[in-house]
Design an enzyme around this catalytic site. Structure first.
Site, PDB file in Angstrom:
ATOM      1  N   ARG A  28      64.694 -71.621 -39.639  1.00 13.06           N
ATOM      2  CA  ARG A  28      64.852 -72.899 -38.947  1.00 13.06           C
ATOM      3  C   ARG A  28      65.753 -72.768 -37.722  1.00 13.06           C
ATOM      4  NH1 ARG A  28      65.110 -76.860 -43.985  1.00 13.06           N
ATOM      5  NH2 ARG A  28      62.876 -77.040 -44.313  1.00 13.06           N
ATOM      6  N   GLU A  40      56.396 -68.514 -43.111  1.00 14.93           N
ATOM      7  CA  GLU A  40      55.349 -69.294 -43.779  1.00 14.93           C
ATOM      8  C   GLU A  40      54.531 -68.424 -44.731  1.00 14.93           C
ATOM      9  OE1 GLU A  40      54.909 -72.403 -43.981  1.00 14.93           O
ATOM     10  OE2 GLU A  40      56.355 -73.031 -42.478  1.00 14.93           O
ATOM     11  N   THR A  46      56.163 -68.455 -53.268  1.00 20.76           N
ATOM     12  CA  THR A  46      57.435 -67.761 -53.503  1.00 20.76           C
ATOM     13  C   THR A  46      58.611 -68.680 -53.160  1.00 20.76           C
ATOM     14  OG1 THR A  46      56.260 -65.785 -52.760  1.00 20.76           O
ATOM     15  CG2 THR A  46      58.611 -65.554 -53.084  1.00 20.76           C
ATOM     16  N   TYR A 123      46.815 -74.996 -43.251  1.00 20.65           N
ATOM     17  CA  TYR A 123      48.230 -75.357 -43.405  1.00 20.65           C
ATOM     18  C   TYR A 123      49.114 -74.463 -42.533  1.00 20.65           C
ATOM     19  CZ  TYR A 123      52.942 -75.219 -45.081  1.00 20.65           C
ATOM     20  OH  TYR A 123      54.307 -75.207 -45.100  1.00 20.65           O
ATOM     21  N   ASP A 141      50.079 -79.274 -47.613  1.00 17.80           N
ATOM     22  CA  ASP A 141      50.056 -78.312 -48.719  1.00 17.80           C
ATOM     23  C   ASP A 141      50.387 -79.087 -49.993  1.00 17.80           C
ATOM     24  OD1 ASP A 141      52.748 -78.876 -48.477  1.00 17.80           O
ATOM     25  OD2 ASP A 141      53.416 -76.794 -48.588  1.00 17.80           O
ATOM     26  N   CYS A 195      61.602 -85.346 -53.301  1.00 19.09           N
ATOM     27  CA  CYS A 195      60.381 -85.818 -53.973  1.00 19.09           C
ATOM     28  C   CYS A 195      59.778 -84.657 -54.761  1.00 19.09           C
ATOM     29  CB  CYS A 195      59.407 -86.363 -52.933  1.00 19.09           C
ATOM     30  SG  CYS A 195      58.091 -87.340 -53.663  1.00 19.09           S
TER      31      CYS A 195
HETATM   32 FE1  SF4 Z   1      59.059 -89.539 -53.573  1.00 17.86          FE
HETATM   33 FE2  SF4 Z   1      60.594 -91.332 -54.826  1.00 17.86          FE
HETATM   34 FE3  SF4 Z   1      60.713 -91.049 -52.173  1.00 17.86          FE
HETATM   35 FE4  SF4 Z   1      58.583 -92.133 -53.323  1.00 17.86          FE
HETATM   36  S1  SF4 Z   1      60.649 -92.935 -53.336  1.00 17.86           S
HETATM   37  S2  SF4 Z   1      58.587 -90.602 -51.697  1.00 17.86           S
HETATM   38  S3  SF4 Z   1      58.449 -90.936 -55.188  1.00 17.86           S
HETATM   39  S4  SF4 Z   1      61.286 -89.515 -53.720  1.00 17.86           S
END
Ligand code: SF4
Length: 378
Positions: A28, A40, A46, A123, A141, A195
């Protein structure tokens, strides 16, 4: 996915979060397409922590595309050794050679030209071109797809062709045209850190307010599970010849379609790397290995030296679970086998001189383990 009045806010919030909280990773700190491309490719399948030392070592030896293009393949594979999925390294070098031959040593800016290079899919092309050149291509991806599925509460198997195309459309619409490279990295970072596949940390998410899955209480249940490919159990028996100087020999890469690879059914597992003589076991490991050694080349047969069973080891490659049954064959002099390389056994284990897979390294370690740990006769 979002009405236009929300879209600006989503972009602003996610980019703001990324600029403040992104992880400081070596790739980065550059806009050099070669370095971004290398990262990439190494990051496919990995973990980041595993990639960093390989990335740095690789760049020390091959600082630019020309150095990689001109290197012996054996050396490229040696520096990749332990990272797995070696076709990535071979394709990387082939692509470097094409870039030198057809693009004057510069990574192409055109999407289709990038896509035509070995080992580069949609990708990877989108990631490199957006990050290095700020080209407007959205990445998609598994990580990004998961984020999109949750943001839009999209159900079903995300890898189904039509659904994947819809996800790509969503990703294209969300892409920030002013900072496409940064936007793509922000989406990837969100998927990798907040997420996450299990237990998404919605309380820390900068765009939680617009997330449909969160609103519906579905965040942990999306994306819905795919049908898994059945696991295949494989047993391999390997012969580790050993002379009185602690040396052994390895057979050379033999290619997927050669008689040797087909005959002992090791083709997808080790045939492209240096490996011990080995065979896929059906019933009796020692007997089948013995016959294979004799058939392969009479010079490699063990001349009556007993096959001494060593501790078994486990290995996994994609959907294959492999049980390794190594045998030590102590000989006064190593047999001469065509193309084989004689090396100290410790060298195989530490990977100091040859391109070998982790599977071969595990066999070498079993052969170096104390005798007390050895398995009972098989
Ligand atoms: Fe992901 Fe939760 Fe953010 Fe929705 S609110 S994008 S599920 S981390």
């Amino acid at each position: 996915m979002f009405p236009s009045r929300e879209l600006g806010l989503v972009r602003k919030r996610l980019l703001g979060w990324f600029r403040q909280f992104h992880r400081d990773l070596p790739w980065r700190r550059t806009r050099d397409p070669y370095r971004i491309w290398l990262s990439e490719i190494m990051l496919q399948q990995t973990r980041v922590a595993a990639v960093i030392p390989y990335y740095e070592r690789f760049l020390e030896r091959f600082p630019d595309v020309r150095a990689l293009a001109e290197a012996p393949q054996e050396e490229v594979l040696r520096l990749w050794s332990g990272l797995g999925y070696y076709s990535r390294a071979r394709n990387l070098q082939k692509a470097a050679q094409e870039i030198v031959a057809k693009h004057h040593g510069k990574f192409p800016r055109d999407f289709d030209e990038a896509l035509a290079l070995p080992g580069i899919g949609q990708y990877t092309a989108a990631a490199i071109l957006s990050i290095a050149y700020d080209a407007k291509h959205a990445v998609l991806d598994g990580n990004v797809a998961r984020v999109l599925a949750r943001l839009g509460a999209i159900r079903g198997d995300l890898r189904e062709a039509k659904r994947w195309r819809n996800l790509q459309e969503n990703a294209d619409n969300l892409l920030d045209p002013k900072s496409p490279g940064e936007w793509n990295q922000a989406m990837m970072e969100l998927g990798a850190t907040v997420c996450a596949p299990r237990a998404p940390q919605c309380l820390l998410c900068s765009i939680a307010k617009v997330c449909r899955a969160r609103q519906l209480g579905l965040a942990e249940r999306l994306p819905e599970k795919r049908k898994k490919r059945a696991t295949e159990e494989v047993t391999l028996a390997a012969a580790v010849f050993l002379d009185h100087r602690g040396r052994t020999f390895l057979l050379p890469p033999c290619g997927l379609k050669t008689r040797r690879a087909a005959k002992n059914e090791i083709a997808p597992l080790v045939s492209k790397m240096w490996h011990f003589p080995m065979v896929r076991v059906r019933e009796h490991a020692a007997g089948e290995l013995q016959s294979f050694l004799a058939e392969l080349n009479p010079a490699v047969a063990n001349h009556g030296a007993p096959l001494e069973p060593l501790s078994e080891a486990r290995h996994a490659v994609t959907y294959r679970k492999i049980t390794l049954l190594p045998f030590r064959v102590a000989v006064a002099a190593l047999p001469v086998a065509s193309g084989a390389k004689i090396v100290p056994l410790t060298d195989v284990s530490s990977l100091s001189s040859l391109a070998v897979s982790n599977l071969t390294r595990k066999i070498a370690r079993a052969a170096l383990a104390p005798r007390a740990a050895a398995a009972t006769a098989r």
